[in-house]
Design a protein around this motif. Structure first.
Motif, short mmCIF file in Angstrom:
data_model
loop_
_atom_site.label_atom_id
_atom_site.label_comp_id
_atom_site.label_asym_id
_atom_site.label_seq_id
_atom_site.Cartn_x
_atom_site.Cartn_y
_atom_site.Cartn_z
N ASP A 35 56.02 28.70 49.68
CA ASP A 35 55.81 27.54 50.55
C ASP A 35 54.88 26.53 49.89
OD1 ASP A 35 57.49 28.60 52.48
OD2 ASP A 35 55.85 29.36 53.72
N ASP A 36 53.85 27.00 49.20
CA ASP A 36 52.93 26.09 48.50
C ASP A 36 53.64 25.33 47.38
OD1 ASP A 36 50.74 26.65 50.09
OD2 ASP A 36 49.92 28.17 48.73
N GLN A 37 54.51 26.02 46.64
CA GLN A 37 55.26 25.35 45.58
C GLN A 37 56.18 24.29 46.15
OE1 GLN A 37 56.91 28.98 43.89
NE2 GLN A 37 55.79 28.62 41.97
N LYS A 92 66.15 36.48 37.89
CA LYS A 92 64.74 36.54 37.52
C LYS A 92 64.41 35.31 36.67
CE LYS A 92 63.83 41.16 38.30
NZ LYS A 92 63.49 41.39 39.65
N GLY A 93 63.18 34.82 36.82
CA GLY A 93 62.73 33.71 35.98
C GLY A 93 63.59 32.47 36.17
N GLY A 94 63.79 31.77 35.09
CA GLY A 94 64.61 30.57 35.12
C GLY A 94 63.80 29.32 35.38
N ASP A 95 64.37 28.20 35.00
CA ASP A 95 63.68 26.94 35.22
C ASP A 95 63.85 26.50 36.67
OD1 ASP A 95 66.35 26.34 35.14
OD2 ASP A 95 66.19 24.77 33.64
N THR A 137 57.93 15.80 36.06
CA THR A 137 57.89 17.06 35.32
C THR A 137 56.47 17.38 34.86
OG1 THR A 137 60.16 16.80 34.57
CG2 THR A 137 58.78 18.28 33.29
N ALA A 138 55.79 16.40 34.27
CA ALA A 138 54.43 16.62 33.76
C ALA A 138 53.45 16.96 34.90
CB ALA A 138 53.95 15.38 33.01
N ARG A 148 50.29 20.94 38.12
CA ARG A 148 49.95 21.45 39.45
C ARG A 148 50.47 22.86 39.71
NH1 ARG A 148 50.92 15.84 42.91
NH2 ARG A 148 49.21 14.71 41.88
N LEU A 149 51.58 23.22 39.10
CA LEU A 149 52.19 24.52 39.39
C LEU A 149 52.15 25.48 38.20
CD1 LEU A 149 55.35 23.36 41.38
CD2 LEU A 149 53.20 24.27 42.28
N GLY A 150 51.60 25.03 37.10
CA GLY A 150 51.57 25.88 35.91
C GLY A 150 52.68 25.47 34.96
N ASP A 151 52.55 25.92 33.76
CA ASP A 151 53.47 25.51 32.70
C ASP A 151 54.81 26.22 32.86
OD1 ASP A 151 54.42 24.22 30.50
OD2 ASP A 151 53.50 25.59 29.06
N GLN A 152 55.63 25.70 33.77
CA GLN A 152 56.96 26.23 34.02
C GLN A 152 57.99 25.20 33.58
OE1 GLN A 152 57.56 28.09 37.90
NE2 GLN A 152 55.48 27.51 38.42
N PRO A 153 59.17 25.65 33.20
CA PRO A 153 60.20 24.69 32.82
C PRO A 153 60.83 24.05 34.06
CG PRO A 153 61.02 26.92 32.53
CD PRO A 153 59.58 27.03 32.96
#
Length: 123
Positions: A29-31, A61-64, A86-87, A92-97
């Motif tokens: 929910d936060d994301q 599992k995982g994924g962008d 994206t940046a 704000r959410l961490g280095d995710q793709p």
């Protein structure tokens, strides 16, 4: 359960039918709140953001994080705004793709846009 807009696409004609469907989201929910708020900051309050792709598959599992930003009005500097989104989301959410598509009335829809519109879930 969530309400989702199901799109019927023929060329650039977009017909919308809202149905109540249940899709698992692999986002907290936060994301979701952060994605919506950040998208609104960059693109303005009149846009809709949809999640599409593997994050709708609870068995994956995982994924962008695939996002479609849609507006009924023309958006200036689409690429710059998509890169800024994206940046900021990575900060704000961490280095995710993230993959960000932007659709407005001036965009000629390709197969990826059509798939995102057809399967994407409104956040």
């Amino acid at each position: 359960m969530e309400d989702i807009d199901i799109f019927s696409i023929r060329g650039n004609d977009r017909s919308v039918v809202t149905k109540r469907l249940e899709f698992p989201l692999r986002l907290t929910d936060d994301q979701i709140r952060t994605i919506k708020q950040t998208t609104s900051e960059i693109f303005g309050p009149g846009v809709q953001v949809r999640l599409f792709g593997s994050r709708l598959d609870n068995s994956a599992k995982g994924g962008d994080i695939d996002l479609l930003v849609e507006s009924e009005h023309l958006i200036d500097e689409k690429l710059a705004k998509a890169l800024t989104l994206t940046a900021r989301l990575q900060l704000r959410l961490g280095d995710q793709p993230f993959d960000v598509l932007v659709v407005d009335p001036g965009v000629r829809l390709n197969a990826v846009h059509q798939q995102a519109l057809r399967t994407g879930q409104s956040l």
